[in-house]
Scaffold this motif. Structure first.
Motif, mmCIF file in Angstrom:
data_model
loop_
_atom_site.group_PDB
_atom_site.id
_atom_site.type_symbol
_atom_site.label_atom_id
_atom_site.label_comp_id
_atom_site.label_asym_id
_atom_site.label_seq_id
_atom_site.Cartn_x
_atom_site.Cartn_y
_atom_site.Cartn_z
ATOM 1 N N THR A 191 0.622 -1.190 0.006
ATOM 2 C CA THR A 191 -0.101 0.004 0.076
ATOM 3 C C THR A 191 1.009 1.204 -0.061
ATOM 4 O O THR A 191 1.545 1.361 0.997
ATOM 5 C CB THR A 191 -1.064 0.053 1.279
ATOM 6 N N GLY A 192 0.709 2.108 -0.896
ATOM 7 C CA GLY A 192 1.518 3.450 -1.045
ATOM 8 C C GLY A 192 0.867 4.431 -0.162
ATOM 9 O O GLY A 192 -0.230 4.356 0.236
ATOM 10 N N SER A 216 8.561 4.707 4.268
ATOM 11 C CA SER A 216 9.610 5.183 4.184
ATOM 12 C C SER A 216 9.966 6.003 5.530
ATOM 13 O O SER A 216 11.020 5.894 5.999
ATOM 14 C CB SER A 216 9.638 6.484 3.134
ATOM 15 N N THR A 217 8.923 6.293 6.203
ATOM 16 C CA THR A 217 8.952 6.862 7.362
ATOM 17 C C THR A 217 9.519 5.651 8.481
ATOM 18 O O THR A 217 10.333 5.941 9.385
ATOM 19 C CB THR A 217 7.732 7.386 7.958
ATOM 20 N N ALA A 218 9.006 4.440 8.303
ATOM 21 C CA ALA A 218 9.149 3.306 9.181
ATOM 22 C C ALA A 218 10.791 2.821 8.920
ATOM 23 O O ALA A 218 11.420 2.644 9.948
ATOM 24 C CB ALA A 218 8.442 2.189 9.018
ATOM 25 N N ALA A 219 11.230 2.912 7.715
ATOM 26 C CA ALA A 219 12.526 2.581 7.256
ATOM 27 C C ALA A 219 13.458 3.650 8.007
ATOM 28 O O ALA A 219 14.537 3.187 8.350
ATOM 29 C CB ALA A 219 12.667 2.516 5.653
ATOM 30 N N ALA A 220 13.219 4.676 7.732
ATOM 31 C CA ALA A 220 14.218 5.818 8.274
ATOM 32 C C ALA A 220 14.221 5.932 9.981
ATOM 33 O O ALA A 220 15.385 5.785 10.274
ATOM 34 C CB ALA A 220 13.602 7.261 7.786
ATOM 35 N N LEU A 221 13.118 5.701 10.460
ATOM 36 C CA LEU A 221 13.261 5.765 11.728
ATOM 37 C C LEU A 221 13.872 4.388 12.351
ATOM 38 O O LEU A 221 14.558 4.355 13.408
ATOM 39 C CB LEU A 221 11.764 5.483 12.369
ATOM 40 N N PHE A 222 13.897 3.320 11.753
ATOM 41 C CA PHE A 222 14.616 1.854 12.047
ATOM 42 C C PHE A 222 15.834 2.322 11.794
ATOM 43 O O PHE A 222 16.711 1.643 12.590
ATOM 44 C CB PHE A 222 13.814 0.872 11.015
ATOM 45 N N ALA A 223 16.445 2.981 10.899
ATOM 46 C CA ALA A 223 17.716 3.242 10.513
ATOM 47 C C ALA A 223 18.202 4.058 11.713
ATOM 48 O O ALA A 223 19.457 3.937 11.853
ATOM 49 C CB ALA A 223 17.821 3.836 9.070
ATOM 50 N N THR A 273 6.570 0.666 -2.745
ATOM 51 C CA THR A 273 5.667 -0.448 -3.022
ATOM 52 C C THR A 273 6.340 -1.327 -4.205
ATOM 53 O O THR A 273 5.534 -2.144 -4.846
ATOM 54 C CB THR A 273 4.285 0.214 -3.610
ATOM 55 N N ASN A 274 7.524 -1.178 -4.343
ATOM 56 C CA ASN A 274 8.349 -2.111 -5.544
ATOM 57 C C ASN A 274 8.416 -3.258 -5.242
ATOM 58 O O ASN A 274 9.640 -3.602 -4.641
ATOM 59 C CB ASN A 274 9.437 -1.515 -6.126
ATOM 60 N N LEU A 275 7.508 -4.302 -4.999
ATOM 61 C CA LEU A 275 7.525 -5.673 -4.640
ATOM 62 C C LEU A 275 8.440 -6.411 -5.551
ATOM 63 O O LEU A 275 8.818 -7.749 -5.310
ATOM 64 C CB LEU A 275 6.417 -6.574 -4.305
ATOM 65 N N ALA A 276 8.770 -5.779 -6.721
ATOM 66 C CA ALA A 276 9.735 -6.617 -7.727
ATOM 67 C C ALA A 276 11.130 -6.794 -6.928
ATOM 68 O O ALA A 276 11.823 -7.704 -7.337
ATOM 69 C CB ALA A 276 9.748 -5.949 -9.015
ATOM 70 N N ILE A 277 11.509 -6.107 -6.188
ATOM 71 C CA ILE A 277 12.642 -6.020 -5.669
ATOM 72 C C ILE A 277 12.729 -7.195 -4.714
ATOM 73 O O ILE A 277 13.930 -7.995 -4.722
ATOM 74 C CB ILE A 277 13.132 -4.791 -4.592
ATOM 75 N N ILE A 278 11.739 -7.433 -4.019
ATOM 76 C CA ILE A 278 11.744 -8.827 -3.143
ATOM 77 C C ILE A 278 11.359 -9.965 -4.036
ATOM 78 O O ILE A 278 12.215 -10.937 -3.653
ATOM 79 C CB ILE A 278 10.645 -8.547 -2.263
ATOM 80 N N ARG A 279 10.668 -9.939 -4.889
ATOM 81 C CA ARG A 279 10.504 -11.088 -6.032
ATOM 82 C C ARG A 279 11.777 -11.617 -6.660
ATOM 83 O O ARG A 279 12.184 -12.594 -6.654
ATOM 84 C CB ARG A 279 9.298 -10.907 -7.015
ATOM 85 N N GLY A 280 12.612 -10.326 -6.995
ATOM 86 C CA GLY A 280 13.751 -10.701 -7.326
ATOM 87 C C GLY A 280 14.733 -11.216 -6.558
ATOM 88 O O GLY A 280 15.546 -12.265 -6.866
ATOM 89 N N LEU A 281 14.845 -10.976 -5.300
ATOM 90 C CA LEU A 281 15.666 -11.407 -4.307
ATOM 91 C C LEU A 281 15.203 -12.969 -4.035
ATOM 92 O O LEU A 281 16.075 -13.879 -3.843
ATOM 93 C CB LEU A 281 15.468 -10.799 -2.892
ATOM 94 N N GLN A 282 13.848 -13.311 -4.133
ATOM 95 C CA GLN A 282 13.362 -14.461 -3.860
ATOM 96 C C GLN A 282 13.916 -15.592 -4.891
ATOM 97 O O GLN A 282 14.182 -16.688 -4.786
ATOM 98 C CB GLN A 282 11.790 -14.564 -3.430
ATOM 99 N N VAL A 331 5.650 -3.643 5.657
ATOM 100 C CA VAL A 331 4.548 -2.841 6.218
ATOM 101 C C VAL A 331 3.212 -3.160 5.854
ATOM 102 O O VAL A 331 2.906 -2.966 4.829
ATOM 103 C CB VAL A 331 4.917 -1.249 6.225
ATOM 104 N N VAL A 332 2.216 -3.203 6.715
ATOM 105 C CA VAL A 332 0.997 -3.691 6.696
ATOM 106 C C VAL A 332 0.203 -2.107 7.177
ATOM 107 O O VAL A 332 0.132 -1.991 8.210
ATOM 108 C CB VAL A 332 0.597 -4.890 7.530
ATOM 109 N N ASP A 333 -0.516 -1.834 6.121
ATOM 110 C CA ASP A 333 -1.654 -0.671 6.520
ATOM 111 C C ASP A 333 -2.705 -1.397 7.095
ATOM 112 O O ASP A 333 -3.498 -2.111 6.593
ATOM 113 C CB ASP A 333 -1.917 -0.050 5.157
#
Length: 363
Positions: A79-80, A85-92, A191-200, A234-236
């Motif tokens: 979900t866009g 992005s906020t969660a990623a930045a705060l986690f970093a 929301t680019n899940l292709a990054i994760i599908r490519g990893l898998q 991240v789950v909306d």
């Protein structure tokens, strides 16, 4: 075919390329740095005094037999606009405060702009459009010292409005160079899940029909990281967000190779309009709005534990809207991120058919 000649690194050198039309001069900043230049301090010298130079002192090129780089965390969502992005930045920021050598990497290359979210759009430092690696070779320390500094955490932000898309080998060179240098690289994938599908598909040794996933297969193959990588989805926590998350989880779980993946709940800022004295007034509520689901309900529906949830904070939301970046994050986020880090570091993947050995604490 053009054949590049190595000419060294001199802080903005020109690489000479021999072609049928004669010598061409192409500006290339991060080809092969000399040992002296690779150890110079850049704009973030104060933040990097605690970062030794023994890692990342060589240029990254070609596959390696064993991955020896840092831990990679990929943050994504189905979900866009839900706060990925906020969660990623705060986690970093959380990891960086714990003395981890952490780099924040914006991989939302088509719609990103992490520097704008953090209020750093006017700060000096490299963005994606300024990084060139036509030969797929970059020095990690030289690159890191040129990045934007966000409270001691280097940031490579996307700026899709300024540059054309990068080739897959350039993206791979950046990721690998930063991994060679940092202890942790936190990536915002949007929301680019292709990054994760490519990893898998890379982990499985298979191929995907998606052109984007194929590119990311090649990127992860070049990076060579099979074990030190984890995904935070991240789950909306809305009805629509839950349905979208269900589709993403089904796609990622329905493959033979399970990812080390955890679900992070994000409560929306539910808004309703009230009319008072003839004017429409927006009232924000963090929970209890129509269409909002609890973390427990979402966990039961998805069949997986959900960390958090991260609740909307009025002061944090206001600082973002006023362009001041992420200020005054709630302390409860630290506990959630501590649980998330431990869950993603566990030996058993989150989506391997069971639950985490460490279940998230109740919010």
């Amino acid at each position: 075919m053009d054949f590049p000649l190595e000419t060294g690194f001199n802080g903005g050198m020109n690489t000479q390329i021999i072609s049928e039309q004669g010598p061409l001069r192409v500006e290339e900043r991060y080809y092969l740095p000399t040992s002296a230049d690779s150890r110079r301090l850049g704009p973030g010298d104060q933040a990097f005094q605690r970062f030794p130079a023994e890692r990342g002192s060589r240029a990254s090129s070609g596959p390696r037999a064993a991955y020896q780089g840092g831990q990679v965390y990929l943050f994504s969502s189905a979900t866009g606009g839900c706060g990925t992005s906020t969660a990623a930045a705060l986690f970093a920021s959380y990891l960086s405060a714990g003395r981890e050598r952490t780099i924040l990497l914006d991989l939302d290359l088509s719609r990103g702009g992490m520097d704008v979210l953090l209020g750093l759009e006017q700060e000096e430092g490299l963005r994606w459009s300024q990084v060139k690696a036509p030969l797929g070779m970059i020095d990690g320390l030289a690159l890191t010292n040129e990045l934007i500094q966000w409270d001691g955490c280097p940031l490579l932000s996307a700026d899709p409005w300024r540059g054309s898309p990068h080739q897959w080998w350039e993206i791979a060179a950046v990721i690998r160079a930063l991994c060679d240098y940092a202890d942790v690289v936190v990536c915002d994938c949007g929301t680019n899940l292709a990054i994760i599908r490519g990893l898998q598909t890379y982990l499985e040794g298979t191929r995907s029909d998606s052109s984007q996933a194929k590119d990311w297969y090649q990127i992860w193959d070049r990076v060579g990281n099979r074990t030190h990588i984890a995904v935070a989805l991240v789950v909306d926590l809305t009805v629509l967000g839950l349905m979208r998350a269900q589709g993403a989880v089904n796609r990622l779980c329905g493959r033979s190779q399970a990812l080390n993946l955890a679900l992070l709940g994000m409560l929306p800022v539910a808004a309703s309009l009230e009319t008072r004295r003839g004017f429409a007034r927006r009232r924000k509520r963090s929970q209890g709005g129509k269409g909002v689901v609890s973390a427990q309900e979402a966990s039961g529906h998805l069949g997986q534990p959900i960390y958090g949830p991260l609740r909307p904070d009025r002061d944090l939301d206001l600082s973002i809207r006023q362009g001041r970046g992420l200020e005054d994050a709630p302390r409860e986020y630290e506990r959630i991120f501590a649980d998330l880090e431990e869950g993603l570091s566990s030996s058993s993947p989150a989506l391997s058919g069971g639950h985490h050995d460490l279940a998230p604490r109740a919010a």
